[in-house]
Design a protein around this motif. Structure first.
Motif, PDB file in Angstrom:
ATOM      1  N   ALA A 163      68.238  31.208  46.819  1.00 39.77           N
ATOM      2  CA  ALA A 163      68.503  29.932  46.142  1.00 39.77           C
ATOM      3  C   ALA A 163      67.991  28.739  46.931  1.00 39.77           C
ATOM      4  N   ASN A 164      67.820  28.910  48.246  1.00 40.33           N
ATOM      5  CA  ASN A 164      67.323  27.825  49.098  1.00 40.33           C
ATOM      6  C   ASN A 164      65.817  27.908  49.339  1.00 40.33           C
ATOM      7  N   ASN A 165      65.144  28.751  48.542  1.00 41.55           N
ATOM      8  CA  ASN A 165      63.689  28.911  48.613  1.00 41.55           C
ATOM      9  C   ASN A 165      63.222  29.552  49.919  1.00 41.55           C
ATOM     10  N   ASN A 166      64.095  30.347  50.522  1.00 42.89           N
ATOM     11  CA  ASN A 166      63.707  31.125  51.701  1.00 42.89           C
ATOM     12  C   ASN A 166      63.279  32.525  51.274  1.00 42.89           C
ATOM     13  N   VAL A 167      62.205  33.026  51.874  1.00 43.79           N
ATOM     14  CA  VAL A 167      61.726  34.362  51.527  1.00 43.79           C
ATOM     15  C   VAL A 167      62.718  35.405  52.037  1.00 43.79           C
ATOM     16  N   ILE A 168      63.174  36.262  51.139  1.00 42.07           N
ATOM     17  CA  ILE A 168      64.148  37.292  51.509  1.00 42.07           C
ATOM     18  C   ILE A 168      63.619  38.704  51.290  1.00 42.07           C
ATOM     19  N   GLY A 169      62.409  38.825  50.749  1.00 44.07           N
ATOM     20  CA  GLY A 169      61.868  40.154  50.502  1.00 44.07           C
ATOM     21  C   GLY A 169      60.595  40.110  49.688  1.00 44.07           C
ATOM     22  N   LEU A 170      60.331  41.224  49.008  1.00 37.79           N
ATOM     23  CA  LEU A 170      59.061  41.363  48.297  1.00 37.79           C
ATOM     24  C   LEU A 170      59.237  42.272  47.092  1.00 37.79           C
ATOM     25  N   LEU A 171      58.588  41.907  45.987  1.00 38.19           N
ATOM     26  CA  LEU A 171      58.547  42.730  44.776  1.00 38.19           C
ATOM     27  C   LEU A 171      57.148  43.303  44.619  1.00 38.19           C
ATOM     28  N   GLY A 172      57.068  44.601  44.348  1.00 35.83           N
ATOM     29  CA  GLY A 172      55.773  45.248  44.158  1.00 35.83           C
ATOM     30  C   GLY A 172      55.697  45.964  42.822  1.00 35.83           C
ATOM     31  N   ILE A 173      54.580  45.799  42.133  1.00 32.57           N
ATOM     32  CA  ILE A 173      54.307  46.513  40.877  1.00 32.57           C
ATOM     33  C   ILE A 173      52.938  47.157  41.016  1.00 32.57           C
ATOM     34  N   SER A 174      52.897  48.484  40.930  1.00 34.23           N
ATOM     35  CA  SER A 174      51.645  49.212  41.146  1.00 34.23           C
ATOM     36  C   SER A 174      51.343  50.113  39.955  1.00 34.23           C
ATOM     37  N   ILE A 175      50.064  50.140  39.566  1.00 31.97           N
ATOM     38  CA  ILE A 175      49.605  50.986  38.464  1.00 31.97           C
ATOM     39  C   ILE A 175      48.561  51.954  39.002  1.00 31.97           C
ATOM     40  N   ASP A 176      48.714  53.221  38.664  1.00 35.14           N
ATOM     41  CA  ASP A 176      47.786  54.258  39.117  1.00 35.14           C
ATOM     42  C   ASP A 176      46.455  54.108  38.374  1.00 35.14           C
ATOM     43  N   ILE A 177      45.397  53.788  39.116  1.00 33.88           N
ATOM     44  CA  ILE A 177      44.066  53.623  38.508  1.00 33.88           C
ATOM     45  C   ILE A 177      43.089  54.654  39.068  1.00 33.88           C
ATOM     46  N   THR A 178      43.631  55.759  39.587  1.00 32.77           N
ATOM     47  CA  THR A 178      42.790  56.788  40.196  1.00 32.77           C
ATOM     48  C   THR A 178      41.759  57.317  39.210  1.00 32.77           C
ATOM     49  N   GLU A 179      42.201  57.670  37.994  1.00 34.80           N
ATOM     50  CA  GLU A 179      41.297  58.224  36.996  1.00 34.80           C
ATOM     51  C   GLU A 179      40.263  57.188  36.571  1.00 34.80           C
ATOM     52  N   GLN A 180      40.697  55.949  36.435  1.00 37.19           N
ATOM     53  CA  GLN A 180      39.769  54.873  36.058  1.00 37.19           C
ATOM     54  C   GLN A 180      38.696  54.692  37.123  1.00 37.19           C
ATOM     55  N   LYS A 181      39.101  54.717  38.400  1.00 33.91           N
ATOM     56  CA  LYS A 181      38.138  54.573  39.488  1.00 33.91           C
ATOM     57  C   LYS A 181      37.175  55.755  39.525  1.00 33.91           C
ATOM     58  N   ARG A 182      37.680  56.953  39.192  1.00 36.44           N
ATOM     59  CA  ARG A 182      36.808  58.130  39.156  1.00 36.44           C
ATOM     60  C   ARG A 182      35.744  57.974  38.075  1.00 36.44           C
ATOM     61  N   LYS A 183      36.168  57.479  36.906  1.00 36.35           N
ATOM     62  CA  LYS A 183      35.208  57.267  35.810  1.00 36.35           C
ATOM     63  C   LYS A 183      34.216  56.170  36.167  1.00 36.35           C
ATOM     64  N   GLU A 184      34.687  55.143  36.858  1.00 36.52           N
ATOM     65  CA  GLU A 184      33.785  54.068  37.291  1.00 36.52           C
ATOM     66  C   GLU A 184      32.726  54.605  38.240  1.00 36.52           C
TER      67      GLU A 184
END
Length: 225
Positions: A163-184
């Motif tokens: 609430a005081n705008n101090n960093v308290i952590g981190l949110l991560g969102i990851s999508i598997d793009i292994t197959e897409q990279k293989r096709k690329e």
């Protein structure tokens, strides 16, 4: 009134009663307002009717479980950590990726629990950079778990603030793009091969034109003579 009562004795016989009472009307009024507020929030968020009188902790637990269920069903890998890299929560896909049975098995651990030190150090460095800058970052991350093939993720990491705008952590969102990279890579290789073939055709055409020219010259001279 909040009252405490106890019997009064004289020579082992009850002769009366002692009562101490405190007026808690303002407290009960405030408590009821809080209950009404939590009941309303619970109803607005979950859509569930508030049957009967419940405690504040019950409403809070209902809301927590509701959000946990929504997050758990989200696609991709979702997780959030504290400043020290300890996982505080995640979705069901994250659990499946690491081969666990429940989210409780991940909570309280760090990346060092399932990645080798080199990979974990690299991810920790990125996390610290994001939390220090206070700015989100999108990047490709390569993960290789024990007895598993290499996985490539497209990740979005955001710092979490209090609430005081101090960093308290981190949110991560990851999508598997292994197959897409293989096709690329396959497409890239095909484009390179196609370009190489075009260059070879150009060389052959140029070489053919030179040969044809060389052949035409003596033929023309013979016809003139």
């Amino acid at each position: 009134l909040l009252s405490h009562k106890r019997p009064l004795y004289e020579n082992g016989k009850i002769i009366g009663i002692l009562c101490i009472s405190i007026d808690i009307t303002p407290y009960k009024y405030t408590e009821q307002m809080q209950l009404d507020l939590f009941a309303r929030i619970n109803r607005e968020i979950t859509g569930a009717p508030t049957a009967g009188r419940k405690s504040s902790s019950t409403y809070i637990e209902n809301i927590r479980k509701y959000f946990e269920q929504i997050i758990g069903l989200m696609p991709g890998n979702i997780y959030w950590k504290d400043k020290h890299g300890v996982i505080l929560g995640c979705n069901d896909n994250m659990v499946k990726y690491f081969g666990f049975l429940s989210r409780d098995e991940l909570i309280g651990r760090t990346d060092y629990a399932w990645l080798d030190k080199k990979q974990a150090d690299y991810l920790r460095k990125i996390d610290i950079e994001i939390m220090s800058s206070g700015k989100p970052k999108t990047l490709e991350e390569v993960s290789r778990l024990l007895n598993k093939e290499e996985t490539i993720f497209l990740s979005r990491k955001e710092p979490l603030f209090d609430a005081n705008n101090n960093v308290i952590g981190l949110l991560g969102i990851s999508i598997d793009i292994t197959e897409q990279k293989r096709k690329e890579r396959l497409l890239h290789d095909a484009e390179i091969r196609n370009q190489h073939q075009k260059e070879q055709i150009k060389i052959l055409q140029s070489f053919g034109s030179k040969i044809a020219h060389e052949l035409r010259t003596p033929l023309m001279l013979s016809l003139i003579h």
